[in-house]
Design a protein around this motif. Structure first.
Motif, PDB file in Angstrom:
ATOM      1  N   ALA A 176       0.823  -1.205   0.000  1.00 33.15           N
ATOM      2  CA  ALA A 176       0.000   0.000   0.000  1.00 33.15           C
ATOM      3  C   ALA A 176       0.860   1.259   0.000  1.00 33.15           C
ATOM      4  O   ALA A 176       2.013   1.255   0.421  1.00 33.15           O
ATOM      5  N   ALA A 177       0.246   2.334  -0.484  1.00 36.73           N
ATOM      6  CA  ALA A 177       0.898   3.638  -0.530  1.00 36.73           C
ATOM      7  C   ALA A 177      -0.031   4.662   0.116  1.00 36.73           C
ATOM      8  O   ALA A 177      -1.234   4.413   0.251  1.00 36.73           O
ATOM      9  N   PRO A 178       0.501   5.818   0.497  1.00 38.42           N
ATOM     10  CA  PRO A 178      -0.395   6.860   1.018  1.00 38.42           C
ATOM     11  C   PRO A 178      -1.448   7.223  -0.034  1.00 38.42           C
ATOM     12  O   PRO A 178      -1.145   7.321  -1.217  1.00 38.42           O
ATOM     13  N   ALA A 179      -2.682   7.405   0.424  1.00 40.38           N
ATOM     14  CA  ALA A 179      -3.769   7.743  -0.499  1.00 40.38           C
ATOM     15  C   ALA A 179      -3.578   9.171  -1.014  1.00 40.38           C
ATOM     16  O   ALA A 179      -3.256  10.070  -0.240  1.00 40.38           O
ATOM     17  N   PRO A 180      -3.771   9.381  -2.311  1.00 38.46           N
ATOM     18  CA  PRO A 180      -3.663  10.735  -2.855  1.00 38.46           C
ATOM     19  C   PRO A 180      -4.877  11.583  -2.459  1.00 38.46           C
ATOM     20  O   PRO A 180      -5.890  11.057  -1.993  1.00 38.46           O
ATOM     21  N   GLN A 181      -4.778  12.891  -2.655  1.00 37.32           N
ATOM     22  CA  GLN A 181      -5.901  13.787  -2.370  1.00 37.32           C
ATOM     23  C   GLN A 181      -7.107  13.451  -3.242  1.00 37.32           C
ATOM     24  O   GLN A 181      -8.238  13.465  -2.788  1.00 37.32           O
ATOM     25  N   ARG A 182      -6.840  13.155  -4.524  1.00 40.40           N
ATOM     26  CA  ARG A 182      -7.900  12.817  -5.485  1.00 40.40           C
ATOM     27  C   ARG A 182      -7.436  11.623  -6.300  1.00 40.40           C
ATOM     28  O   ARG A 182      -6.254  11.477  -6.590  1.00 40.40           O
ATOM     29  N   PHE A 183      -8.399  10.789  -6.697  1.00 40.20           N
ATOM     30  CA  PHE A 183      -8.092   9.638  -7.546  1.00 40.20           C
ATOM     31  C   PHE A 183      -8.459   9.976  -8.979  1.00 40.20           C
ATOM     32  O   PHE A 183      -9.508  10.574  -9.239  1.00 40.20           O
ATOM     33  N   THR A 184      -7.604   9.567  -9.914  1.00 42.51           N
ATOM     34  CA  THR A 184      -7.883   9.775 -11.334  1.00 42.51           C
ATOM     35  C   THR A 184      -9.117   8.983 -11.734  1.00 42.51           C
ATOM     36  O   THR A 184      -9.987   9.487 -12.430  1.00 42.51           O
ATOM     37  N   VAL A 185      -9.189   7.734 -11.303  1.00 42.74           N
ATOM     38  CA  VAL A 185     -10.348   6.885 -11.575  1.00 42.74           C
ATOM     39  C   VAL A 185     -11.078   6.700 -10.247  1.00 42.74           C
ATOM     40  O   VAL A 185     -10.520   6.135  -9.307  1.00 42.74           O
ATOM     41  N   GLN A 186     -12.316   7.187 -10.176  1.00 37.48           N
ATOM     42  CA  GLN A 186     -13.072   7.105  -8.929  1.00 37.48           C
ATOM     43  C   GLN A 186     -13.478   5.677  -8.609  1.00 37.48           C
ATOM     44  O   GLN A 186     -13.367   5.239  -7.479  1.00 37.48           O
ATOM     45  N   GLY A 187     -13.982   4.947  -9.581  1.00 42.37           N
ATOM     46  CA  GLY A 187     -14.439   3.583  -9.358  1.00 42.37           C
ATOM     47  C   GLY A 187     -15.825   3.549  -8.747  1.00 42.37           C
ATOM     48  O   GLY A 187     -16.410   4.578  -8.416  1.00 42.37           O
ATOM     49  N   ARG A 188     -16.342   2.332  -8.607  1.00 38.97           N
ATOM     50  CA  ARG A 188     -17.668   2.119  -8.009  1.00 38.97           C
ATOM     51  C   ARG A 188     -17.487   1.406  -6.685  1.00 38.97           C
ATOM     52  O   ARG A 188     -16.840   0.351  -6.625  1.00 38.97           O
ATOM     53  N   LEU A 189     -18.072   1.969  -5.629  1.00 39.12           N
ATOM     54  CA  LEU A 189     -17.944   1.410  -4.292  1.00 39.12           C
ATOM     55  C   LEU A 189     -18.591   0.028  -4.230  1.00 39.12           C
ATOM     56  O   LEU A 189     -19.734  -0.156  -4.642  1.00 39.12           O
ATOM     57  N   ILE A 190     -17.838  -0.950  -3.725  1.00 40.71           N
ATOM     58  CA  ILE A 190     -18.326  -2.319  -3.573  1.00 40.71           C
ATOM     59  C   ILE A 190     -18.788  -2.492  -2.127  1.00 40.71           C
ATOM     60  O   ILE A 190     -18.003  -2.262  -1.208  1.00 40.71           O
ATOM     61  N   PRO A 191     -20.040  -2.898  -1.921  1.00 37.31           N
ATOM     62  CA  PRO A 191     -20.478  -3.137  -0.542  1.00 37.31           C
ATOM     63  C   PRO A 191     -19.746  -4.345   0.056  1.00 37.31           C
ATOM     64  O   PRO A 191     -19.773  -5.430  -0.505  1.00 37.31           O
ATOM     65  N   THR A 192     -19.056  -4.110   1.174  1.00 35.85           N
ATOM     66  CA  THR A 192     -18.301  -5.187   1.833  1.00 35.85           C
ATOM     67  C   THR A 192     -18.584  -5.150   3.331  1.00 35.85           C
ATOM     68  O   THR A 192     -17.743  -4.717   4.123  1.00 35.85           O
ATOM     69  N   PRO A 193     -19.761  -5.640   3.748  1.00 34.63           N
ATOM     70  CA  PRO A 193     -20.087  -5.638   5.176  1.00 34.63           C
ATOM     71  C   PRO A 193     -19.111  -6.445   6.025  1.00 34.63           C
ATOM     72  O   PRO A 193     -18.970  -6.184   7.220  1.00 34.63           O
TER      73      PRO A 193
END
Length: 158
Positions: A46-63
């Motif tokens: 893993a790397a530090p998360a950037p301020q903004r992502f180039t590709v947003q993606g679709r949130l996957i529900p993971t309860p």
């Protein structure tokens, strides 16, 4: 590709083997040098998360993993009929990417590559072994269900 990037997946697998955490996905996923998707954001991959992502993606529900957020960035059908998906995990200000393969008809799943960014996830090898059943692995079941639905091939009934 330099030697460090070739060794990154092996180092990640070793780090995962040393990590504790929820046993539901980890113990079974680590058999046969598997990759734990649940703890990927806590590893050196893993790397530090950037301020903004180039590709947003679709949130996957993971309860089954409320501490992370998983996004489907891309899916495509492979020559053999399986589905290849790029998934981003966001956890505690860090981000990791995984390239996965899902056989929706046979309820099988495995990780093909892991990396700190999408481009490397497309090319790196995770040495996760062959496609394996998702029974008893709630996170992999949730990811497979979403990926298969997105690809237009619902996950077969258990």
């Amino acid at each position: 590709m330099n030697g460090w990037t070739r060794m990154l997946p092996l180092l990640a697998a070793a780090a995962l083997a040393a990590c504790g955490g929820p046993a539901t996905d980890d113990a079974a996923a680590l058999e046969g040098n598997g990759v734990s998707l649940r703890n990927l954001g806590e590893t050196d991959v893993a790397a530090p998360a950037p301020q903004r992502f180039t590709v947003q993606g679709r949130l996957i529900p993971t309860p089954s993993d409320a501490s992370s957020r998983y996004y489907l960035l891309r899916d495509r059908t492979a020559v053999g009929g399986t589905t290849i998906a790029i998934i981003r995990q966001e956890h505690a200000g860090r981000v990791a990417y995984a390239r996965t393969e899902v056989d929706c008809a046979r309820r099988l799943f495995h990780v093909l590559g892991v990396a700190p960014n999408r481009a490397l996830a497309e090319t790196e090898q995770a040495y996760d072994g062959p496609l394996r059943p998702i029974a008893g692995l709630p996170l992999r079941q949730e990811l497979a269900t979403y990926v298969c639905r997105s690809a237009g091939t619902p996950l077969a009934a258990a």
